[in-house]
Scaffold this motif. Structure first.
Motif, mmCIF file in Angstrom:
data_model
loop_
_atom_site.group_PDB
_atom_site.id
_atom_site.type_symbol
_atom_site.label_atom_id
_atom_site.label_comp_id
_atom_site.label_asym_id
_atom_site.label_seq_id
_atom_site.Cartn_x
_atom_site.Cartn_y
_atom_site.Cartn_z
ATOM 1 N N PRO A 267 0.510 -1.257 0.204
ATOM 2 C CA PRO A 267 0.261 0.076 -0.140
ATOM 3 C C PRO A 267 1.031 0.929 -0.267
ATOM 4 O O PRO A 267 -0.049 2.471 -0.776
ATOM 5 N N HIS A 268 2.004 1.150 0.570
ATOM 6 C CA HIS A 268 2.504 2.509 0.564
ATOM 7 C C HIS A 268 3.932 2.307 -0.246
ATOM 8 O O HIS A 268 4.966 3.470 0.110
ATOM 9 N N ILE A 269 4.269 1.278 -0.845
ATOM 10 C CA ILE A 269 5.310 0.871 -1.406
ATOM 11 C C ILE A 269 5.117 0.773 -3.068
ATOM 12 O O ILE A 269 4.659 -0.224 -3.187
ATOM 13 N N ASN A 270 5.575 1.544 -4.184
ATOM 14 C CA ASN A 270 5.127 0.760 -5.185
ATOM 15 C C ASN A 270 6.792 0.199 -5.466
ATOM 16 O O ASN A 270 6.523 0.508 -7.734
ATOM 17 N N ALA A 271 7.478 -0.366 -5.415
ATOM 18 C CA ALA A 271 9.296 -0.689 -6.252
ATOM 19 C C ALA A 271 8.183 -2.699 -6.468
ATOM 20 O O ALA A 271 8.274 -2.897 -6.055
ATOM 21 N N LYS A 272 9.547 -2.123 -7.504
ATOM 22 C CA LYS A 272 9.313 -3.848 -7.856
ATOM 23 C C LYS A 272 9.946 -5.133 -6.706
ATOM 24 O O LYS A 272 10.823 -4.124 -6.729
ATOM 25 N N ASP A 273 9.909 -5.803 -7.225
ATOM 26 C CA ASP A 273 10.325 -7.156 -5.774
ATOM 27 C C ASP A 273 12.008 -7.058 -6.172
ATOM 28 O O ASP A 273 12.226 -6.461 -7.555
ATOM 29 N N GLY A 274 12.746 -7.239 -5.687
ATOM 30 C CA GLY A 274 13.985 -6.948 -5.559
ATOM 31 C C GLY A 274 14.579 -5.601 -5.974
ATOM 32 O O GLY A 274 16.390 -5.224 -5.843
ATOM 33 N N ALA A 275 13.327 -4.649 -5.540
ATOM 34 C CA ALA A 275 14.239 -3.309 -6.039
ATOM 35 C C ALA A 275 14.797 -2.957 -4.603
ATOM 36 O O ALA A 275 15.871 -1.473 -5.082
#
Ligand code: ADE
Length: 235
Positions: A4-12
């Motif tokens: 909900p609060h972080i829109n990074a890709k997996d492993g970012a």
């Protein structure tokens, strides 16, 4: 997967994340100290970046102000992005004039007036402590750099305005010499989800006298703290 609060890709994110309170400070750290830094998340303008420092992958992301905000970001970083080490880099207010402006303070423990850890701990008093290895690495790194640090117990206050005046005496008597607003929450989140956390702070103000660092002093002490945190983060 985004949270909900972080829109990074997996492993970012790297295994270690340096966390200031202020998103613009996170941006400045990424631009000043990291190589090849890329912004990996920007939900609510709470920026996070990953790059390298001295050849090692490292992330920096803001945690906002106060235990609720810091708890959200640290929980999601650890639980959803596999982050293993969190180093808070921040400022604190000194409870007595014995502590000097710009001093570096490493938080071995964090006392608090917040109820969050009682909610976690069957209403008992949880001892919110730094991870020993991370704490020791910060202390050793400061010593290698010839920088004086104080190691001790901090007070993570819920109120920035309105700390009771007699509270300063109580804190001082109990050897809790600085106030900040996040570490009691961050240390417990790290314990709950199986990561390591520690915090290094610079003294930005002396609460009983109202003395505060100038903009220039803040820059110098910030750099001192960053040099310790960055070198410790890649050990
Ligand atoms: N961070 C820096 N100064 C502070 C203060 N006086 N109280 C709480 N957090 C702080």
């Amino acid at each position: 997967m985004a949270t909900p609060h972080i829109n990074a890709k997996d492993g970012a994110f790297a295994e270690t994340v340096l966390m200031p309170g202020d998103p613009l400070r996170a941006q400045m750290i990424a631009e000043t100290f990291l190589e090849g830094a890329e912004q990996v998340t920007n939900v609510r303008n709470v920026f996070g970046y990953t790059g390298t420092y001295k050849g090692k992958r490292l992330s920096v992301m803001a945690h906002g102000m106060g235990i609720p905000s810091a708890s959200i970001y640290t929980t999601e970083l650890i639980k959803d992005y596999g982050v293993k080490n969190i180093i808070r880099i921040g400022s604190c207010g000194a409870v007595t004039p014995n502590i000097k402006l710009r001093e570096l303070f490493i938080a071995m423990g964090a006392s608090t007036d917040s109820k969050v850890n009682r909610m976690r701990f069957n209403d008992h008093d949880y001892a919110a402590i730094a991870d020993y290895t991370l704490l020791r690495t910060l202390v050793d790194t400061a010593a290698e750099q010839g920088k004086k640090v104080t190691v001790g117990n901090v007070f993570s206050a819920d109120l920035f305005y309105g700390v009771q005046p007699n509270m300063l005496d109580v804190l001082s008597k109990m050897q809790v010499n600085v106030i900040e607003m996040e570490l009691a929450g961050i240390y417990a989140v790290a314990a709950q989800y199986g990561a390591r956390a520690a915090g290094i702070l610079t003294v930005s103000d002396i609460i009983p006298t109202g003395e505060a660092t100038s903009a220039e002093e803040r820059q110098t002490s910030f750099r001192d703290m960053m040099e310790v945190a960055l070198d410790a983060a890649i050990k």
